[in-house]
Design an enzyme around this catalytic site. Structure first.
Site, PDB file in Angstrom:
ATOM      1  N   ARG A  81      41.951  18.072 -17.111  1.00 47.82           N
ATOM      2  CA  ARG A  81      43.134  18.522 -17.836  1.00 47.82           C
ATOM      3  C   ARG A  81      44.064  17.375 -18.213  1.00 47.82           C
ATOM      4  O   ARG A  81      44.822  17.454 -19.143  1.00 47.82           O
ATOM      5  CB  ARG A  81      43.899  19.535 -16.987  1.00 47.82           C
ATOM      6  CG  ARG A  81      43.392  20.947 -17.224  1.00 47.82           C
ATOM      7  CD  ARG A  81      44.280  21.922 -16.579  1.00 47.82           C
ATOM      8  NE  ARG A  81      44.635  21.450 -15.231  1.00 47.82           N
ATOM      9  CZ  ARG A  81      45.066  22.224 -14.264  1.00 47.82           C
ATOM     10  NH1 ARG A  81      45.213  23.488 -14.477  1.00 47.82           N
ATOM     11  NH2 ARG A  81      45.368  21.741 -13.081  1.00 47.82           N
ATOM     12  N   LYS A  83      34.518  22.242  -0.390  1.00 43.95           N
ATOM     13  CA  LYS A  83      34.309  22.935   0.894  1.00 43.95           C
ATOM     14  C   LYS A  83      35.105  24.226   0.979  1.00 43.95           C
ATOM     15  O   LYS A  83      34.740  25.155   1.695  1.00 43.95           O
ATOM     16  CB  LYS A  83      34.679  22.022   2.058  1.00 43.95           C
ATOM     17  CG  LYS A  83      36.082  21.454   1.988  1.00 43.95           C
ATOM     18  CD  LYS A  83      36.093  19.966   1.965  1.00 43.95           C
ATOM     19  CE  LYS A  83      37.399  19.480   1.367  1.00 43.95           C
ATOM     20  NZ  LYS A  83      37.537  18.069   1.286  1.00 43.95           N
ATOM     21  N   VAL A 121      31.024  17.904   3.186  1.00 44.17           N
ATOM     22  CA  VAL A 121      31.224  17.610   4.614  1.00 44.17           C
ATOM     23  C   VAL A 121      30.883  16.146   4.892  1.00 44.17           C
ATOM     24  O   VAL A 121      29.815  15.661   4.489  1.00 44.17           O
ATOM     25  CB  VAL A 121      30.328  18.497   5.524  1.00 44.17           C
ATOM     26  CG1 VAL A 121      30.615  18.224   6.996  1.00 44.17           C
ATOM     27  CG2 VAL A 121      30.508  19.977   5.212  1.00 44.17           C
ATOM     28  N   GLY A 125      32.052  13.207   3.868  1.00 41.79           N
ATOM     29  CA  GLY A 125      32.125  12.140   2.867  1.00 41.79           C
ATOM     30  C   GLY A 125      30.761  11.521   2.603  1.00 41.79           C
ATOM     31  O   GLY A 125      29.827  12.200   2.167  1.00 41.79           O
ATOM     32  N   GLU A 162      44.520  15.085   1.817  1.00 45.96           N
ATOM     33  CA  GLU A 162      44.365  16.047   0.729  1.00 45.96           C
ATOM     34  C   GLU A 162      45.696  16.133  -0.010  1.00 45.96           C
ATOM     35  O   GLU A 162      46.737  15.736   0.516  1.00 45.96           O
ATOM     36  CB  GLU A 162      44.042  17.433   1.307  1.00 45.96           C
ATOM     37  CG  GLU A 162      42.735  17.509   2.066  1.00 45.96           C
ATOM     38  CD  GLU A 162      41.528  17.506   1.157  1.00 45.96           C
ATOM     39  OE1 GLU A 162      41.397  18.391   0.318  1.00 45.96           O
ATOM     40  OE2 GLU A 162      40.710  16.581   1.284  1.00 45.96           O
ATOM     41  N   LYS A 210      34.696  22.766   6.905  1.00 47.42           N
ATOM     42  CA  LYS A 210      33.476  21.969   7.094  1.00 47.42           C
ATOM     43  C   LYS A 210      32.602  22.516   8.220  1.00 47.42           C
ATOM     44  O   LYS A 210      31.377  22.596   8.070  1.00 47.42           O
ATOM     45  CB  LYS A 210      33.868  20.515   7.347  1.00 47.42           C
ATOM     46  CG  LYS A 210      34.477  19.863   6.091  1.00 47.42           C
ATOM     47  CD  LYS A 210      35.124  18.529   6.394  1.00 47.42           C
ATOM     48  CE  LYS A 210      35.647  17.849   5.134  1.00 47.42           C
ATOM     49  NZ  LYS A 210      36.503  16.683   5.421  1.00 47.42           N
TER      50      LYS A 210
HETATM   51  N1  HSE Z   1      40.740  14.978   3.272  1.00 46.23           N
HETATM   52  C1  HSE Z   1      39.439  14.871   3.811  1.00 46.23           C
HETATM   53  C2  HSE Z   1      39.510  14.073   5.081  1.00 46.23           C
HETATM   54  C3  HSE Z   1      38.468  14.147   2.927  1.00 46.23           C
HETATM   55  O1  HSE Z   1      40.550  13.530   5.391  1.00 46.23           O
HETATM   56  O2  HSE Z   1      38.515  14.015   5.768  1.00 46.23           O
HETATM   57  C4  HSE Z   1      37.733  15.045   2.012  1.00 46.23           C
HETATM   58  O3  HSE Z   1      36.945  15.971   2.713  1.00 46.23           O
END
Ligand code: HSE
Length: 437
Positions: free
Chosen positions: A46, A107, A134, A136, A192, A207
């Site tokens: 966007r 997720k 899950v 990274g 996040e 996760k």
């Molecule tokens: N915000 C997440 C974390 C990363 O800190 O693990 C993306 O899943």
């Protein structure tokens, strides 16, 4: 055999631009691995202008309308990287219904709509891959779904959120308080958009629900995950953990299959310094899968950050593209889903742990007797008591008392907690941390 596999990417934020970077950086290698040319044909975001934004491959079309992507008949794979519940769920469903295979890192929608999404994917004979959802850059989905397919999974546990692990590491190593450490994590770019998802354990709950769903072949709904975050943890807890229990504190996601069903939860826990999880620092994640044949398998790596997450997305693209090239994509579902395999969830009250309880009370005769009296009436047995909490951690107008219990039933401890919080000598709500045995 197809000579090109055309990709449409929706969401050109941190992870999306990382995907474009990897695809361009190692184009020849990626093409060789999937046996055809991977072409990032359309990018939708966007906030992108109509002309290519920085980092977009030459020739990629840019749009702000996701419908243009899911309805483009020339595309083979749609990559959804906008995150959040909506419109992400609608996009994934629309793409599957429009005949596309989908790669997502989302997720939130997977854990909330697992059943619907895989029913739809399987009905349309299309694939939905989700490695980046899950851990990274850690290939944990593939490990659990394929590498350990021969096993009955007995337990999956892990440090599943990089942001909270970064915060706890800072609190322990720099003596920072929670708020300061959270700011550092945000600056480092791990948190996040809404940090509540990280610090309240919501992200980790998503996760562990996904991992448990794969392991059961059913659906473990995120709502069934018992969840506590880390915002009540204070530097004194890390200090006491280290000095008195030779332990550190980690936010864990745990799924254990026991006789009465599935115990599934996210909460901070005191973890012995000798446990592999204790050495996992900063934004790193670790997952331990216990299989009945393989035994314990531990996976470790970067759980957050642009390129680790993009690495997982691109590996999904490659494995999906290979099947697209030879025309077999969708003939076999990626994950098996059978609603009847969804397990009974064991209520939290039925669990047993040892507990670390930190109370803030007035400092006068008889206080300890009243507290221990409540615990005794609730059937909670005390193993040790500490009131030598360092001077700088004393609360103004109160004193910190730390109690370690023997193994006790959660229901009894919660009852005692409620009664102790109601005593006139209590200055603050009790902090409770479970001890991982
Ligand atoms: N915000 C997440 C974390 C990363 O800190 O693990 C993306 O899943």
């Amino acid at each position: 055999m197809k000579s090109h596999v055309r990709l449409g990417l929706i969401g050109f934020g941190t992870v999306g631009s990382g995907v474009a970077k990897i695809l361009q950086r190692h184009a020849d290698e990626m093409n060789r691995r999937c046996g055809a040319r991977l072409q990032l044909a359309v990018v939708c975001d966007r906030s992108l202008g109509s002309r290519s934004g920085a980092g977009l491959p030459a020739g990629a079309r840019v749009t702000r309308d996701w419908k243009e992507v899911v309805n483009d008949p020339t595309l083979d794979i749609v990559i959804e990287l906008i995150g959040g519940y909506e419109p992400a769920r609608t996009i994934v469903e629309a793409a599957l219904s429009a005949g596309k295979h989908v790669v997502t890192a989302n997720k939130a929608i997977l854990s909330k709509h697992w059943g619907e999404l895989f029913t739809l994917a399987n009905r349309h004979r299309h694939l939905l891959y989700f490695e980046a959802s899950v851990g990274g850059g850690i290939p944990v989905i593939q490990a659990l779904n394929e590498g350990l397919a021969a096993n009955r999974i007995e337990r999956v546990s892990g440090i599943l959120n990089g942001t909270t692990n970064y915060i706890l590491t800072r609190m322990e190593e720099q003596g920072e308080d929670f708020a300061g450490a959270l700011k550092d994590a945000q600056k480092a770019g791990f948190a996040e958009a809404d940090p509540t998802f990280d610090v309240e354990g919501i992200d980790a709950a998503h996760k562990i629900a996904i991992l448990a769903s794969i392991a059961t072949g059913g659906w473990v709904h995120v709502q069934d995950v018992y969840r506590e975050g880390i915002s009540h943890i204070e530097p004194v807890d890390l200090l006491m953990g280290r000095e008195r229990l030779d332990s550190t504190i980690k936010l864990l996601g745990i799924a254990s299959w026991i006789k009465s069903g599935l115990e599934i939860r996210v909460h901070p826990a005191l973890v012995s310094r000798h446990h592999p999880f204790a050495t996992v620092r900063n934004e790193y994640n670790a997952v331990c899968v216990e299989g009945d044949s393989a035994g314990d398998v531990i996976l470790y790596g970067k759980g957050a950050g642009q390129l680790p997450a993009a690495s997982a997305v691109v590996s999904d693209i490659i494995f999906l593209a290979r099947q697209v090239v030879i025309g077999t994509a969708g003939e076999i579902p990626y994950v098996t889903y059978d609603h009847s395999r969804s397990p009974r969830i064991v209520p939290m009250e039925e669990s047993w742990y040892r507990y670390y309880l930190r109370l803030t009370t007035t400092d006068r005769p008889g206080v300890l007797a009243r507290i221990t009296g409540v615990l005794a009436r609730c059937g909670v047995s005390i193993a040790s008591v500490y009131q030598d909490v360092k001077e700088q951690h004393r609360m103004s107008g109160g004193v910190s008392i730390v109690l370690i219990t023997h193994r006790a039933r959660e229901e009894s401890v919660q009852k005692a907690r409620h009664l102790i919080d109601g005593l006139t000598v209590s200055r603050k709500k009790m902090a409770l941390i479970r001890i991982l045995d």
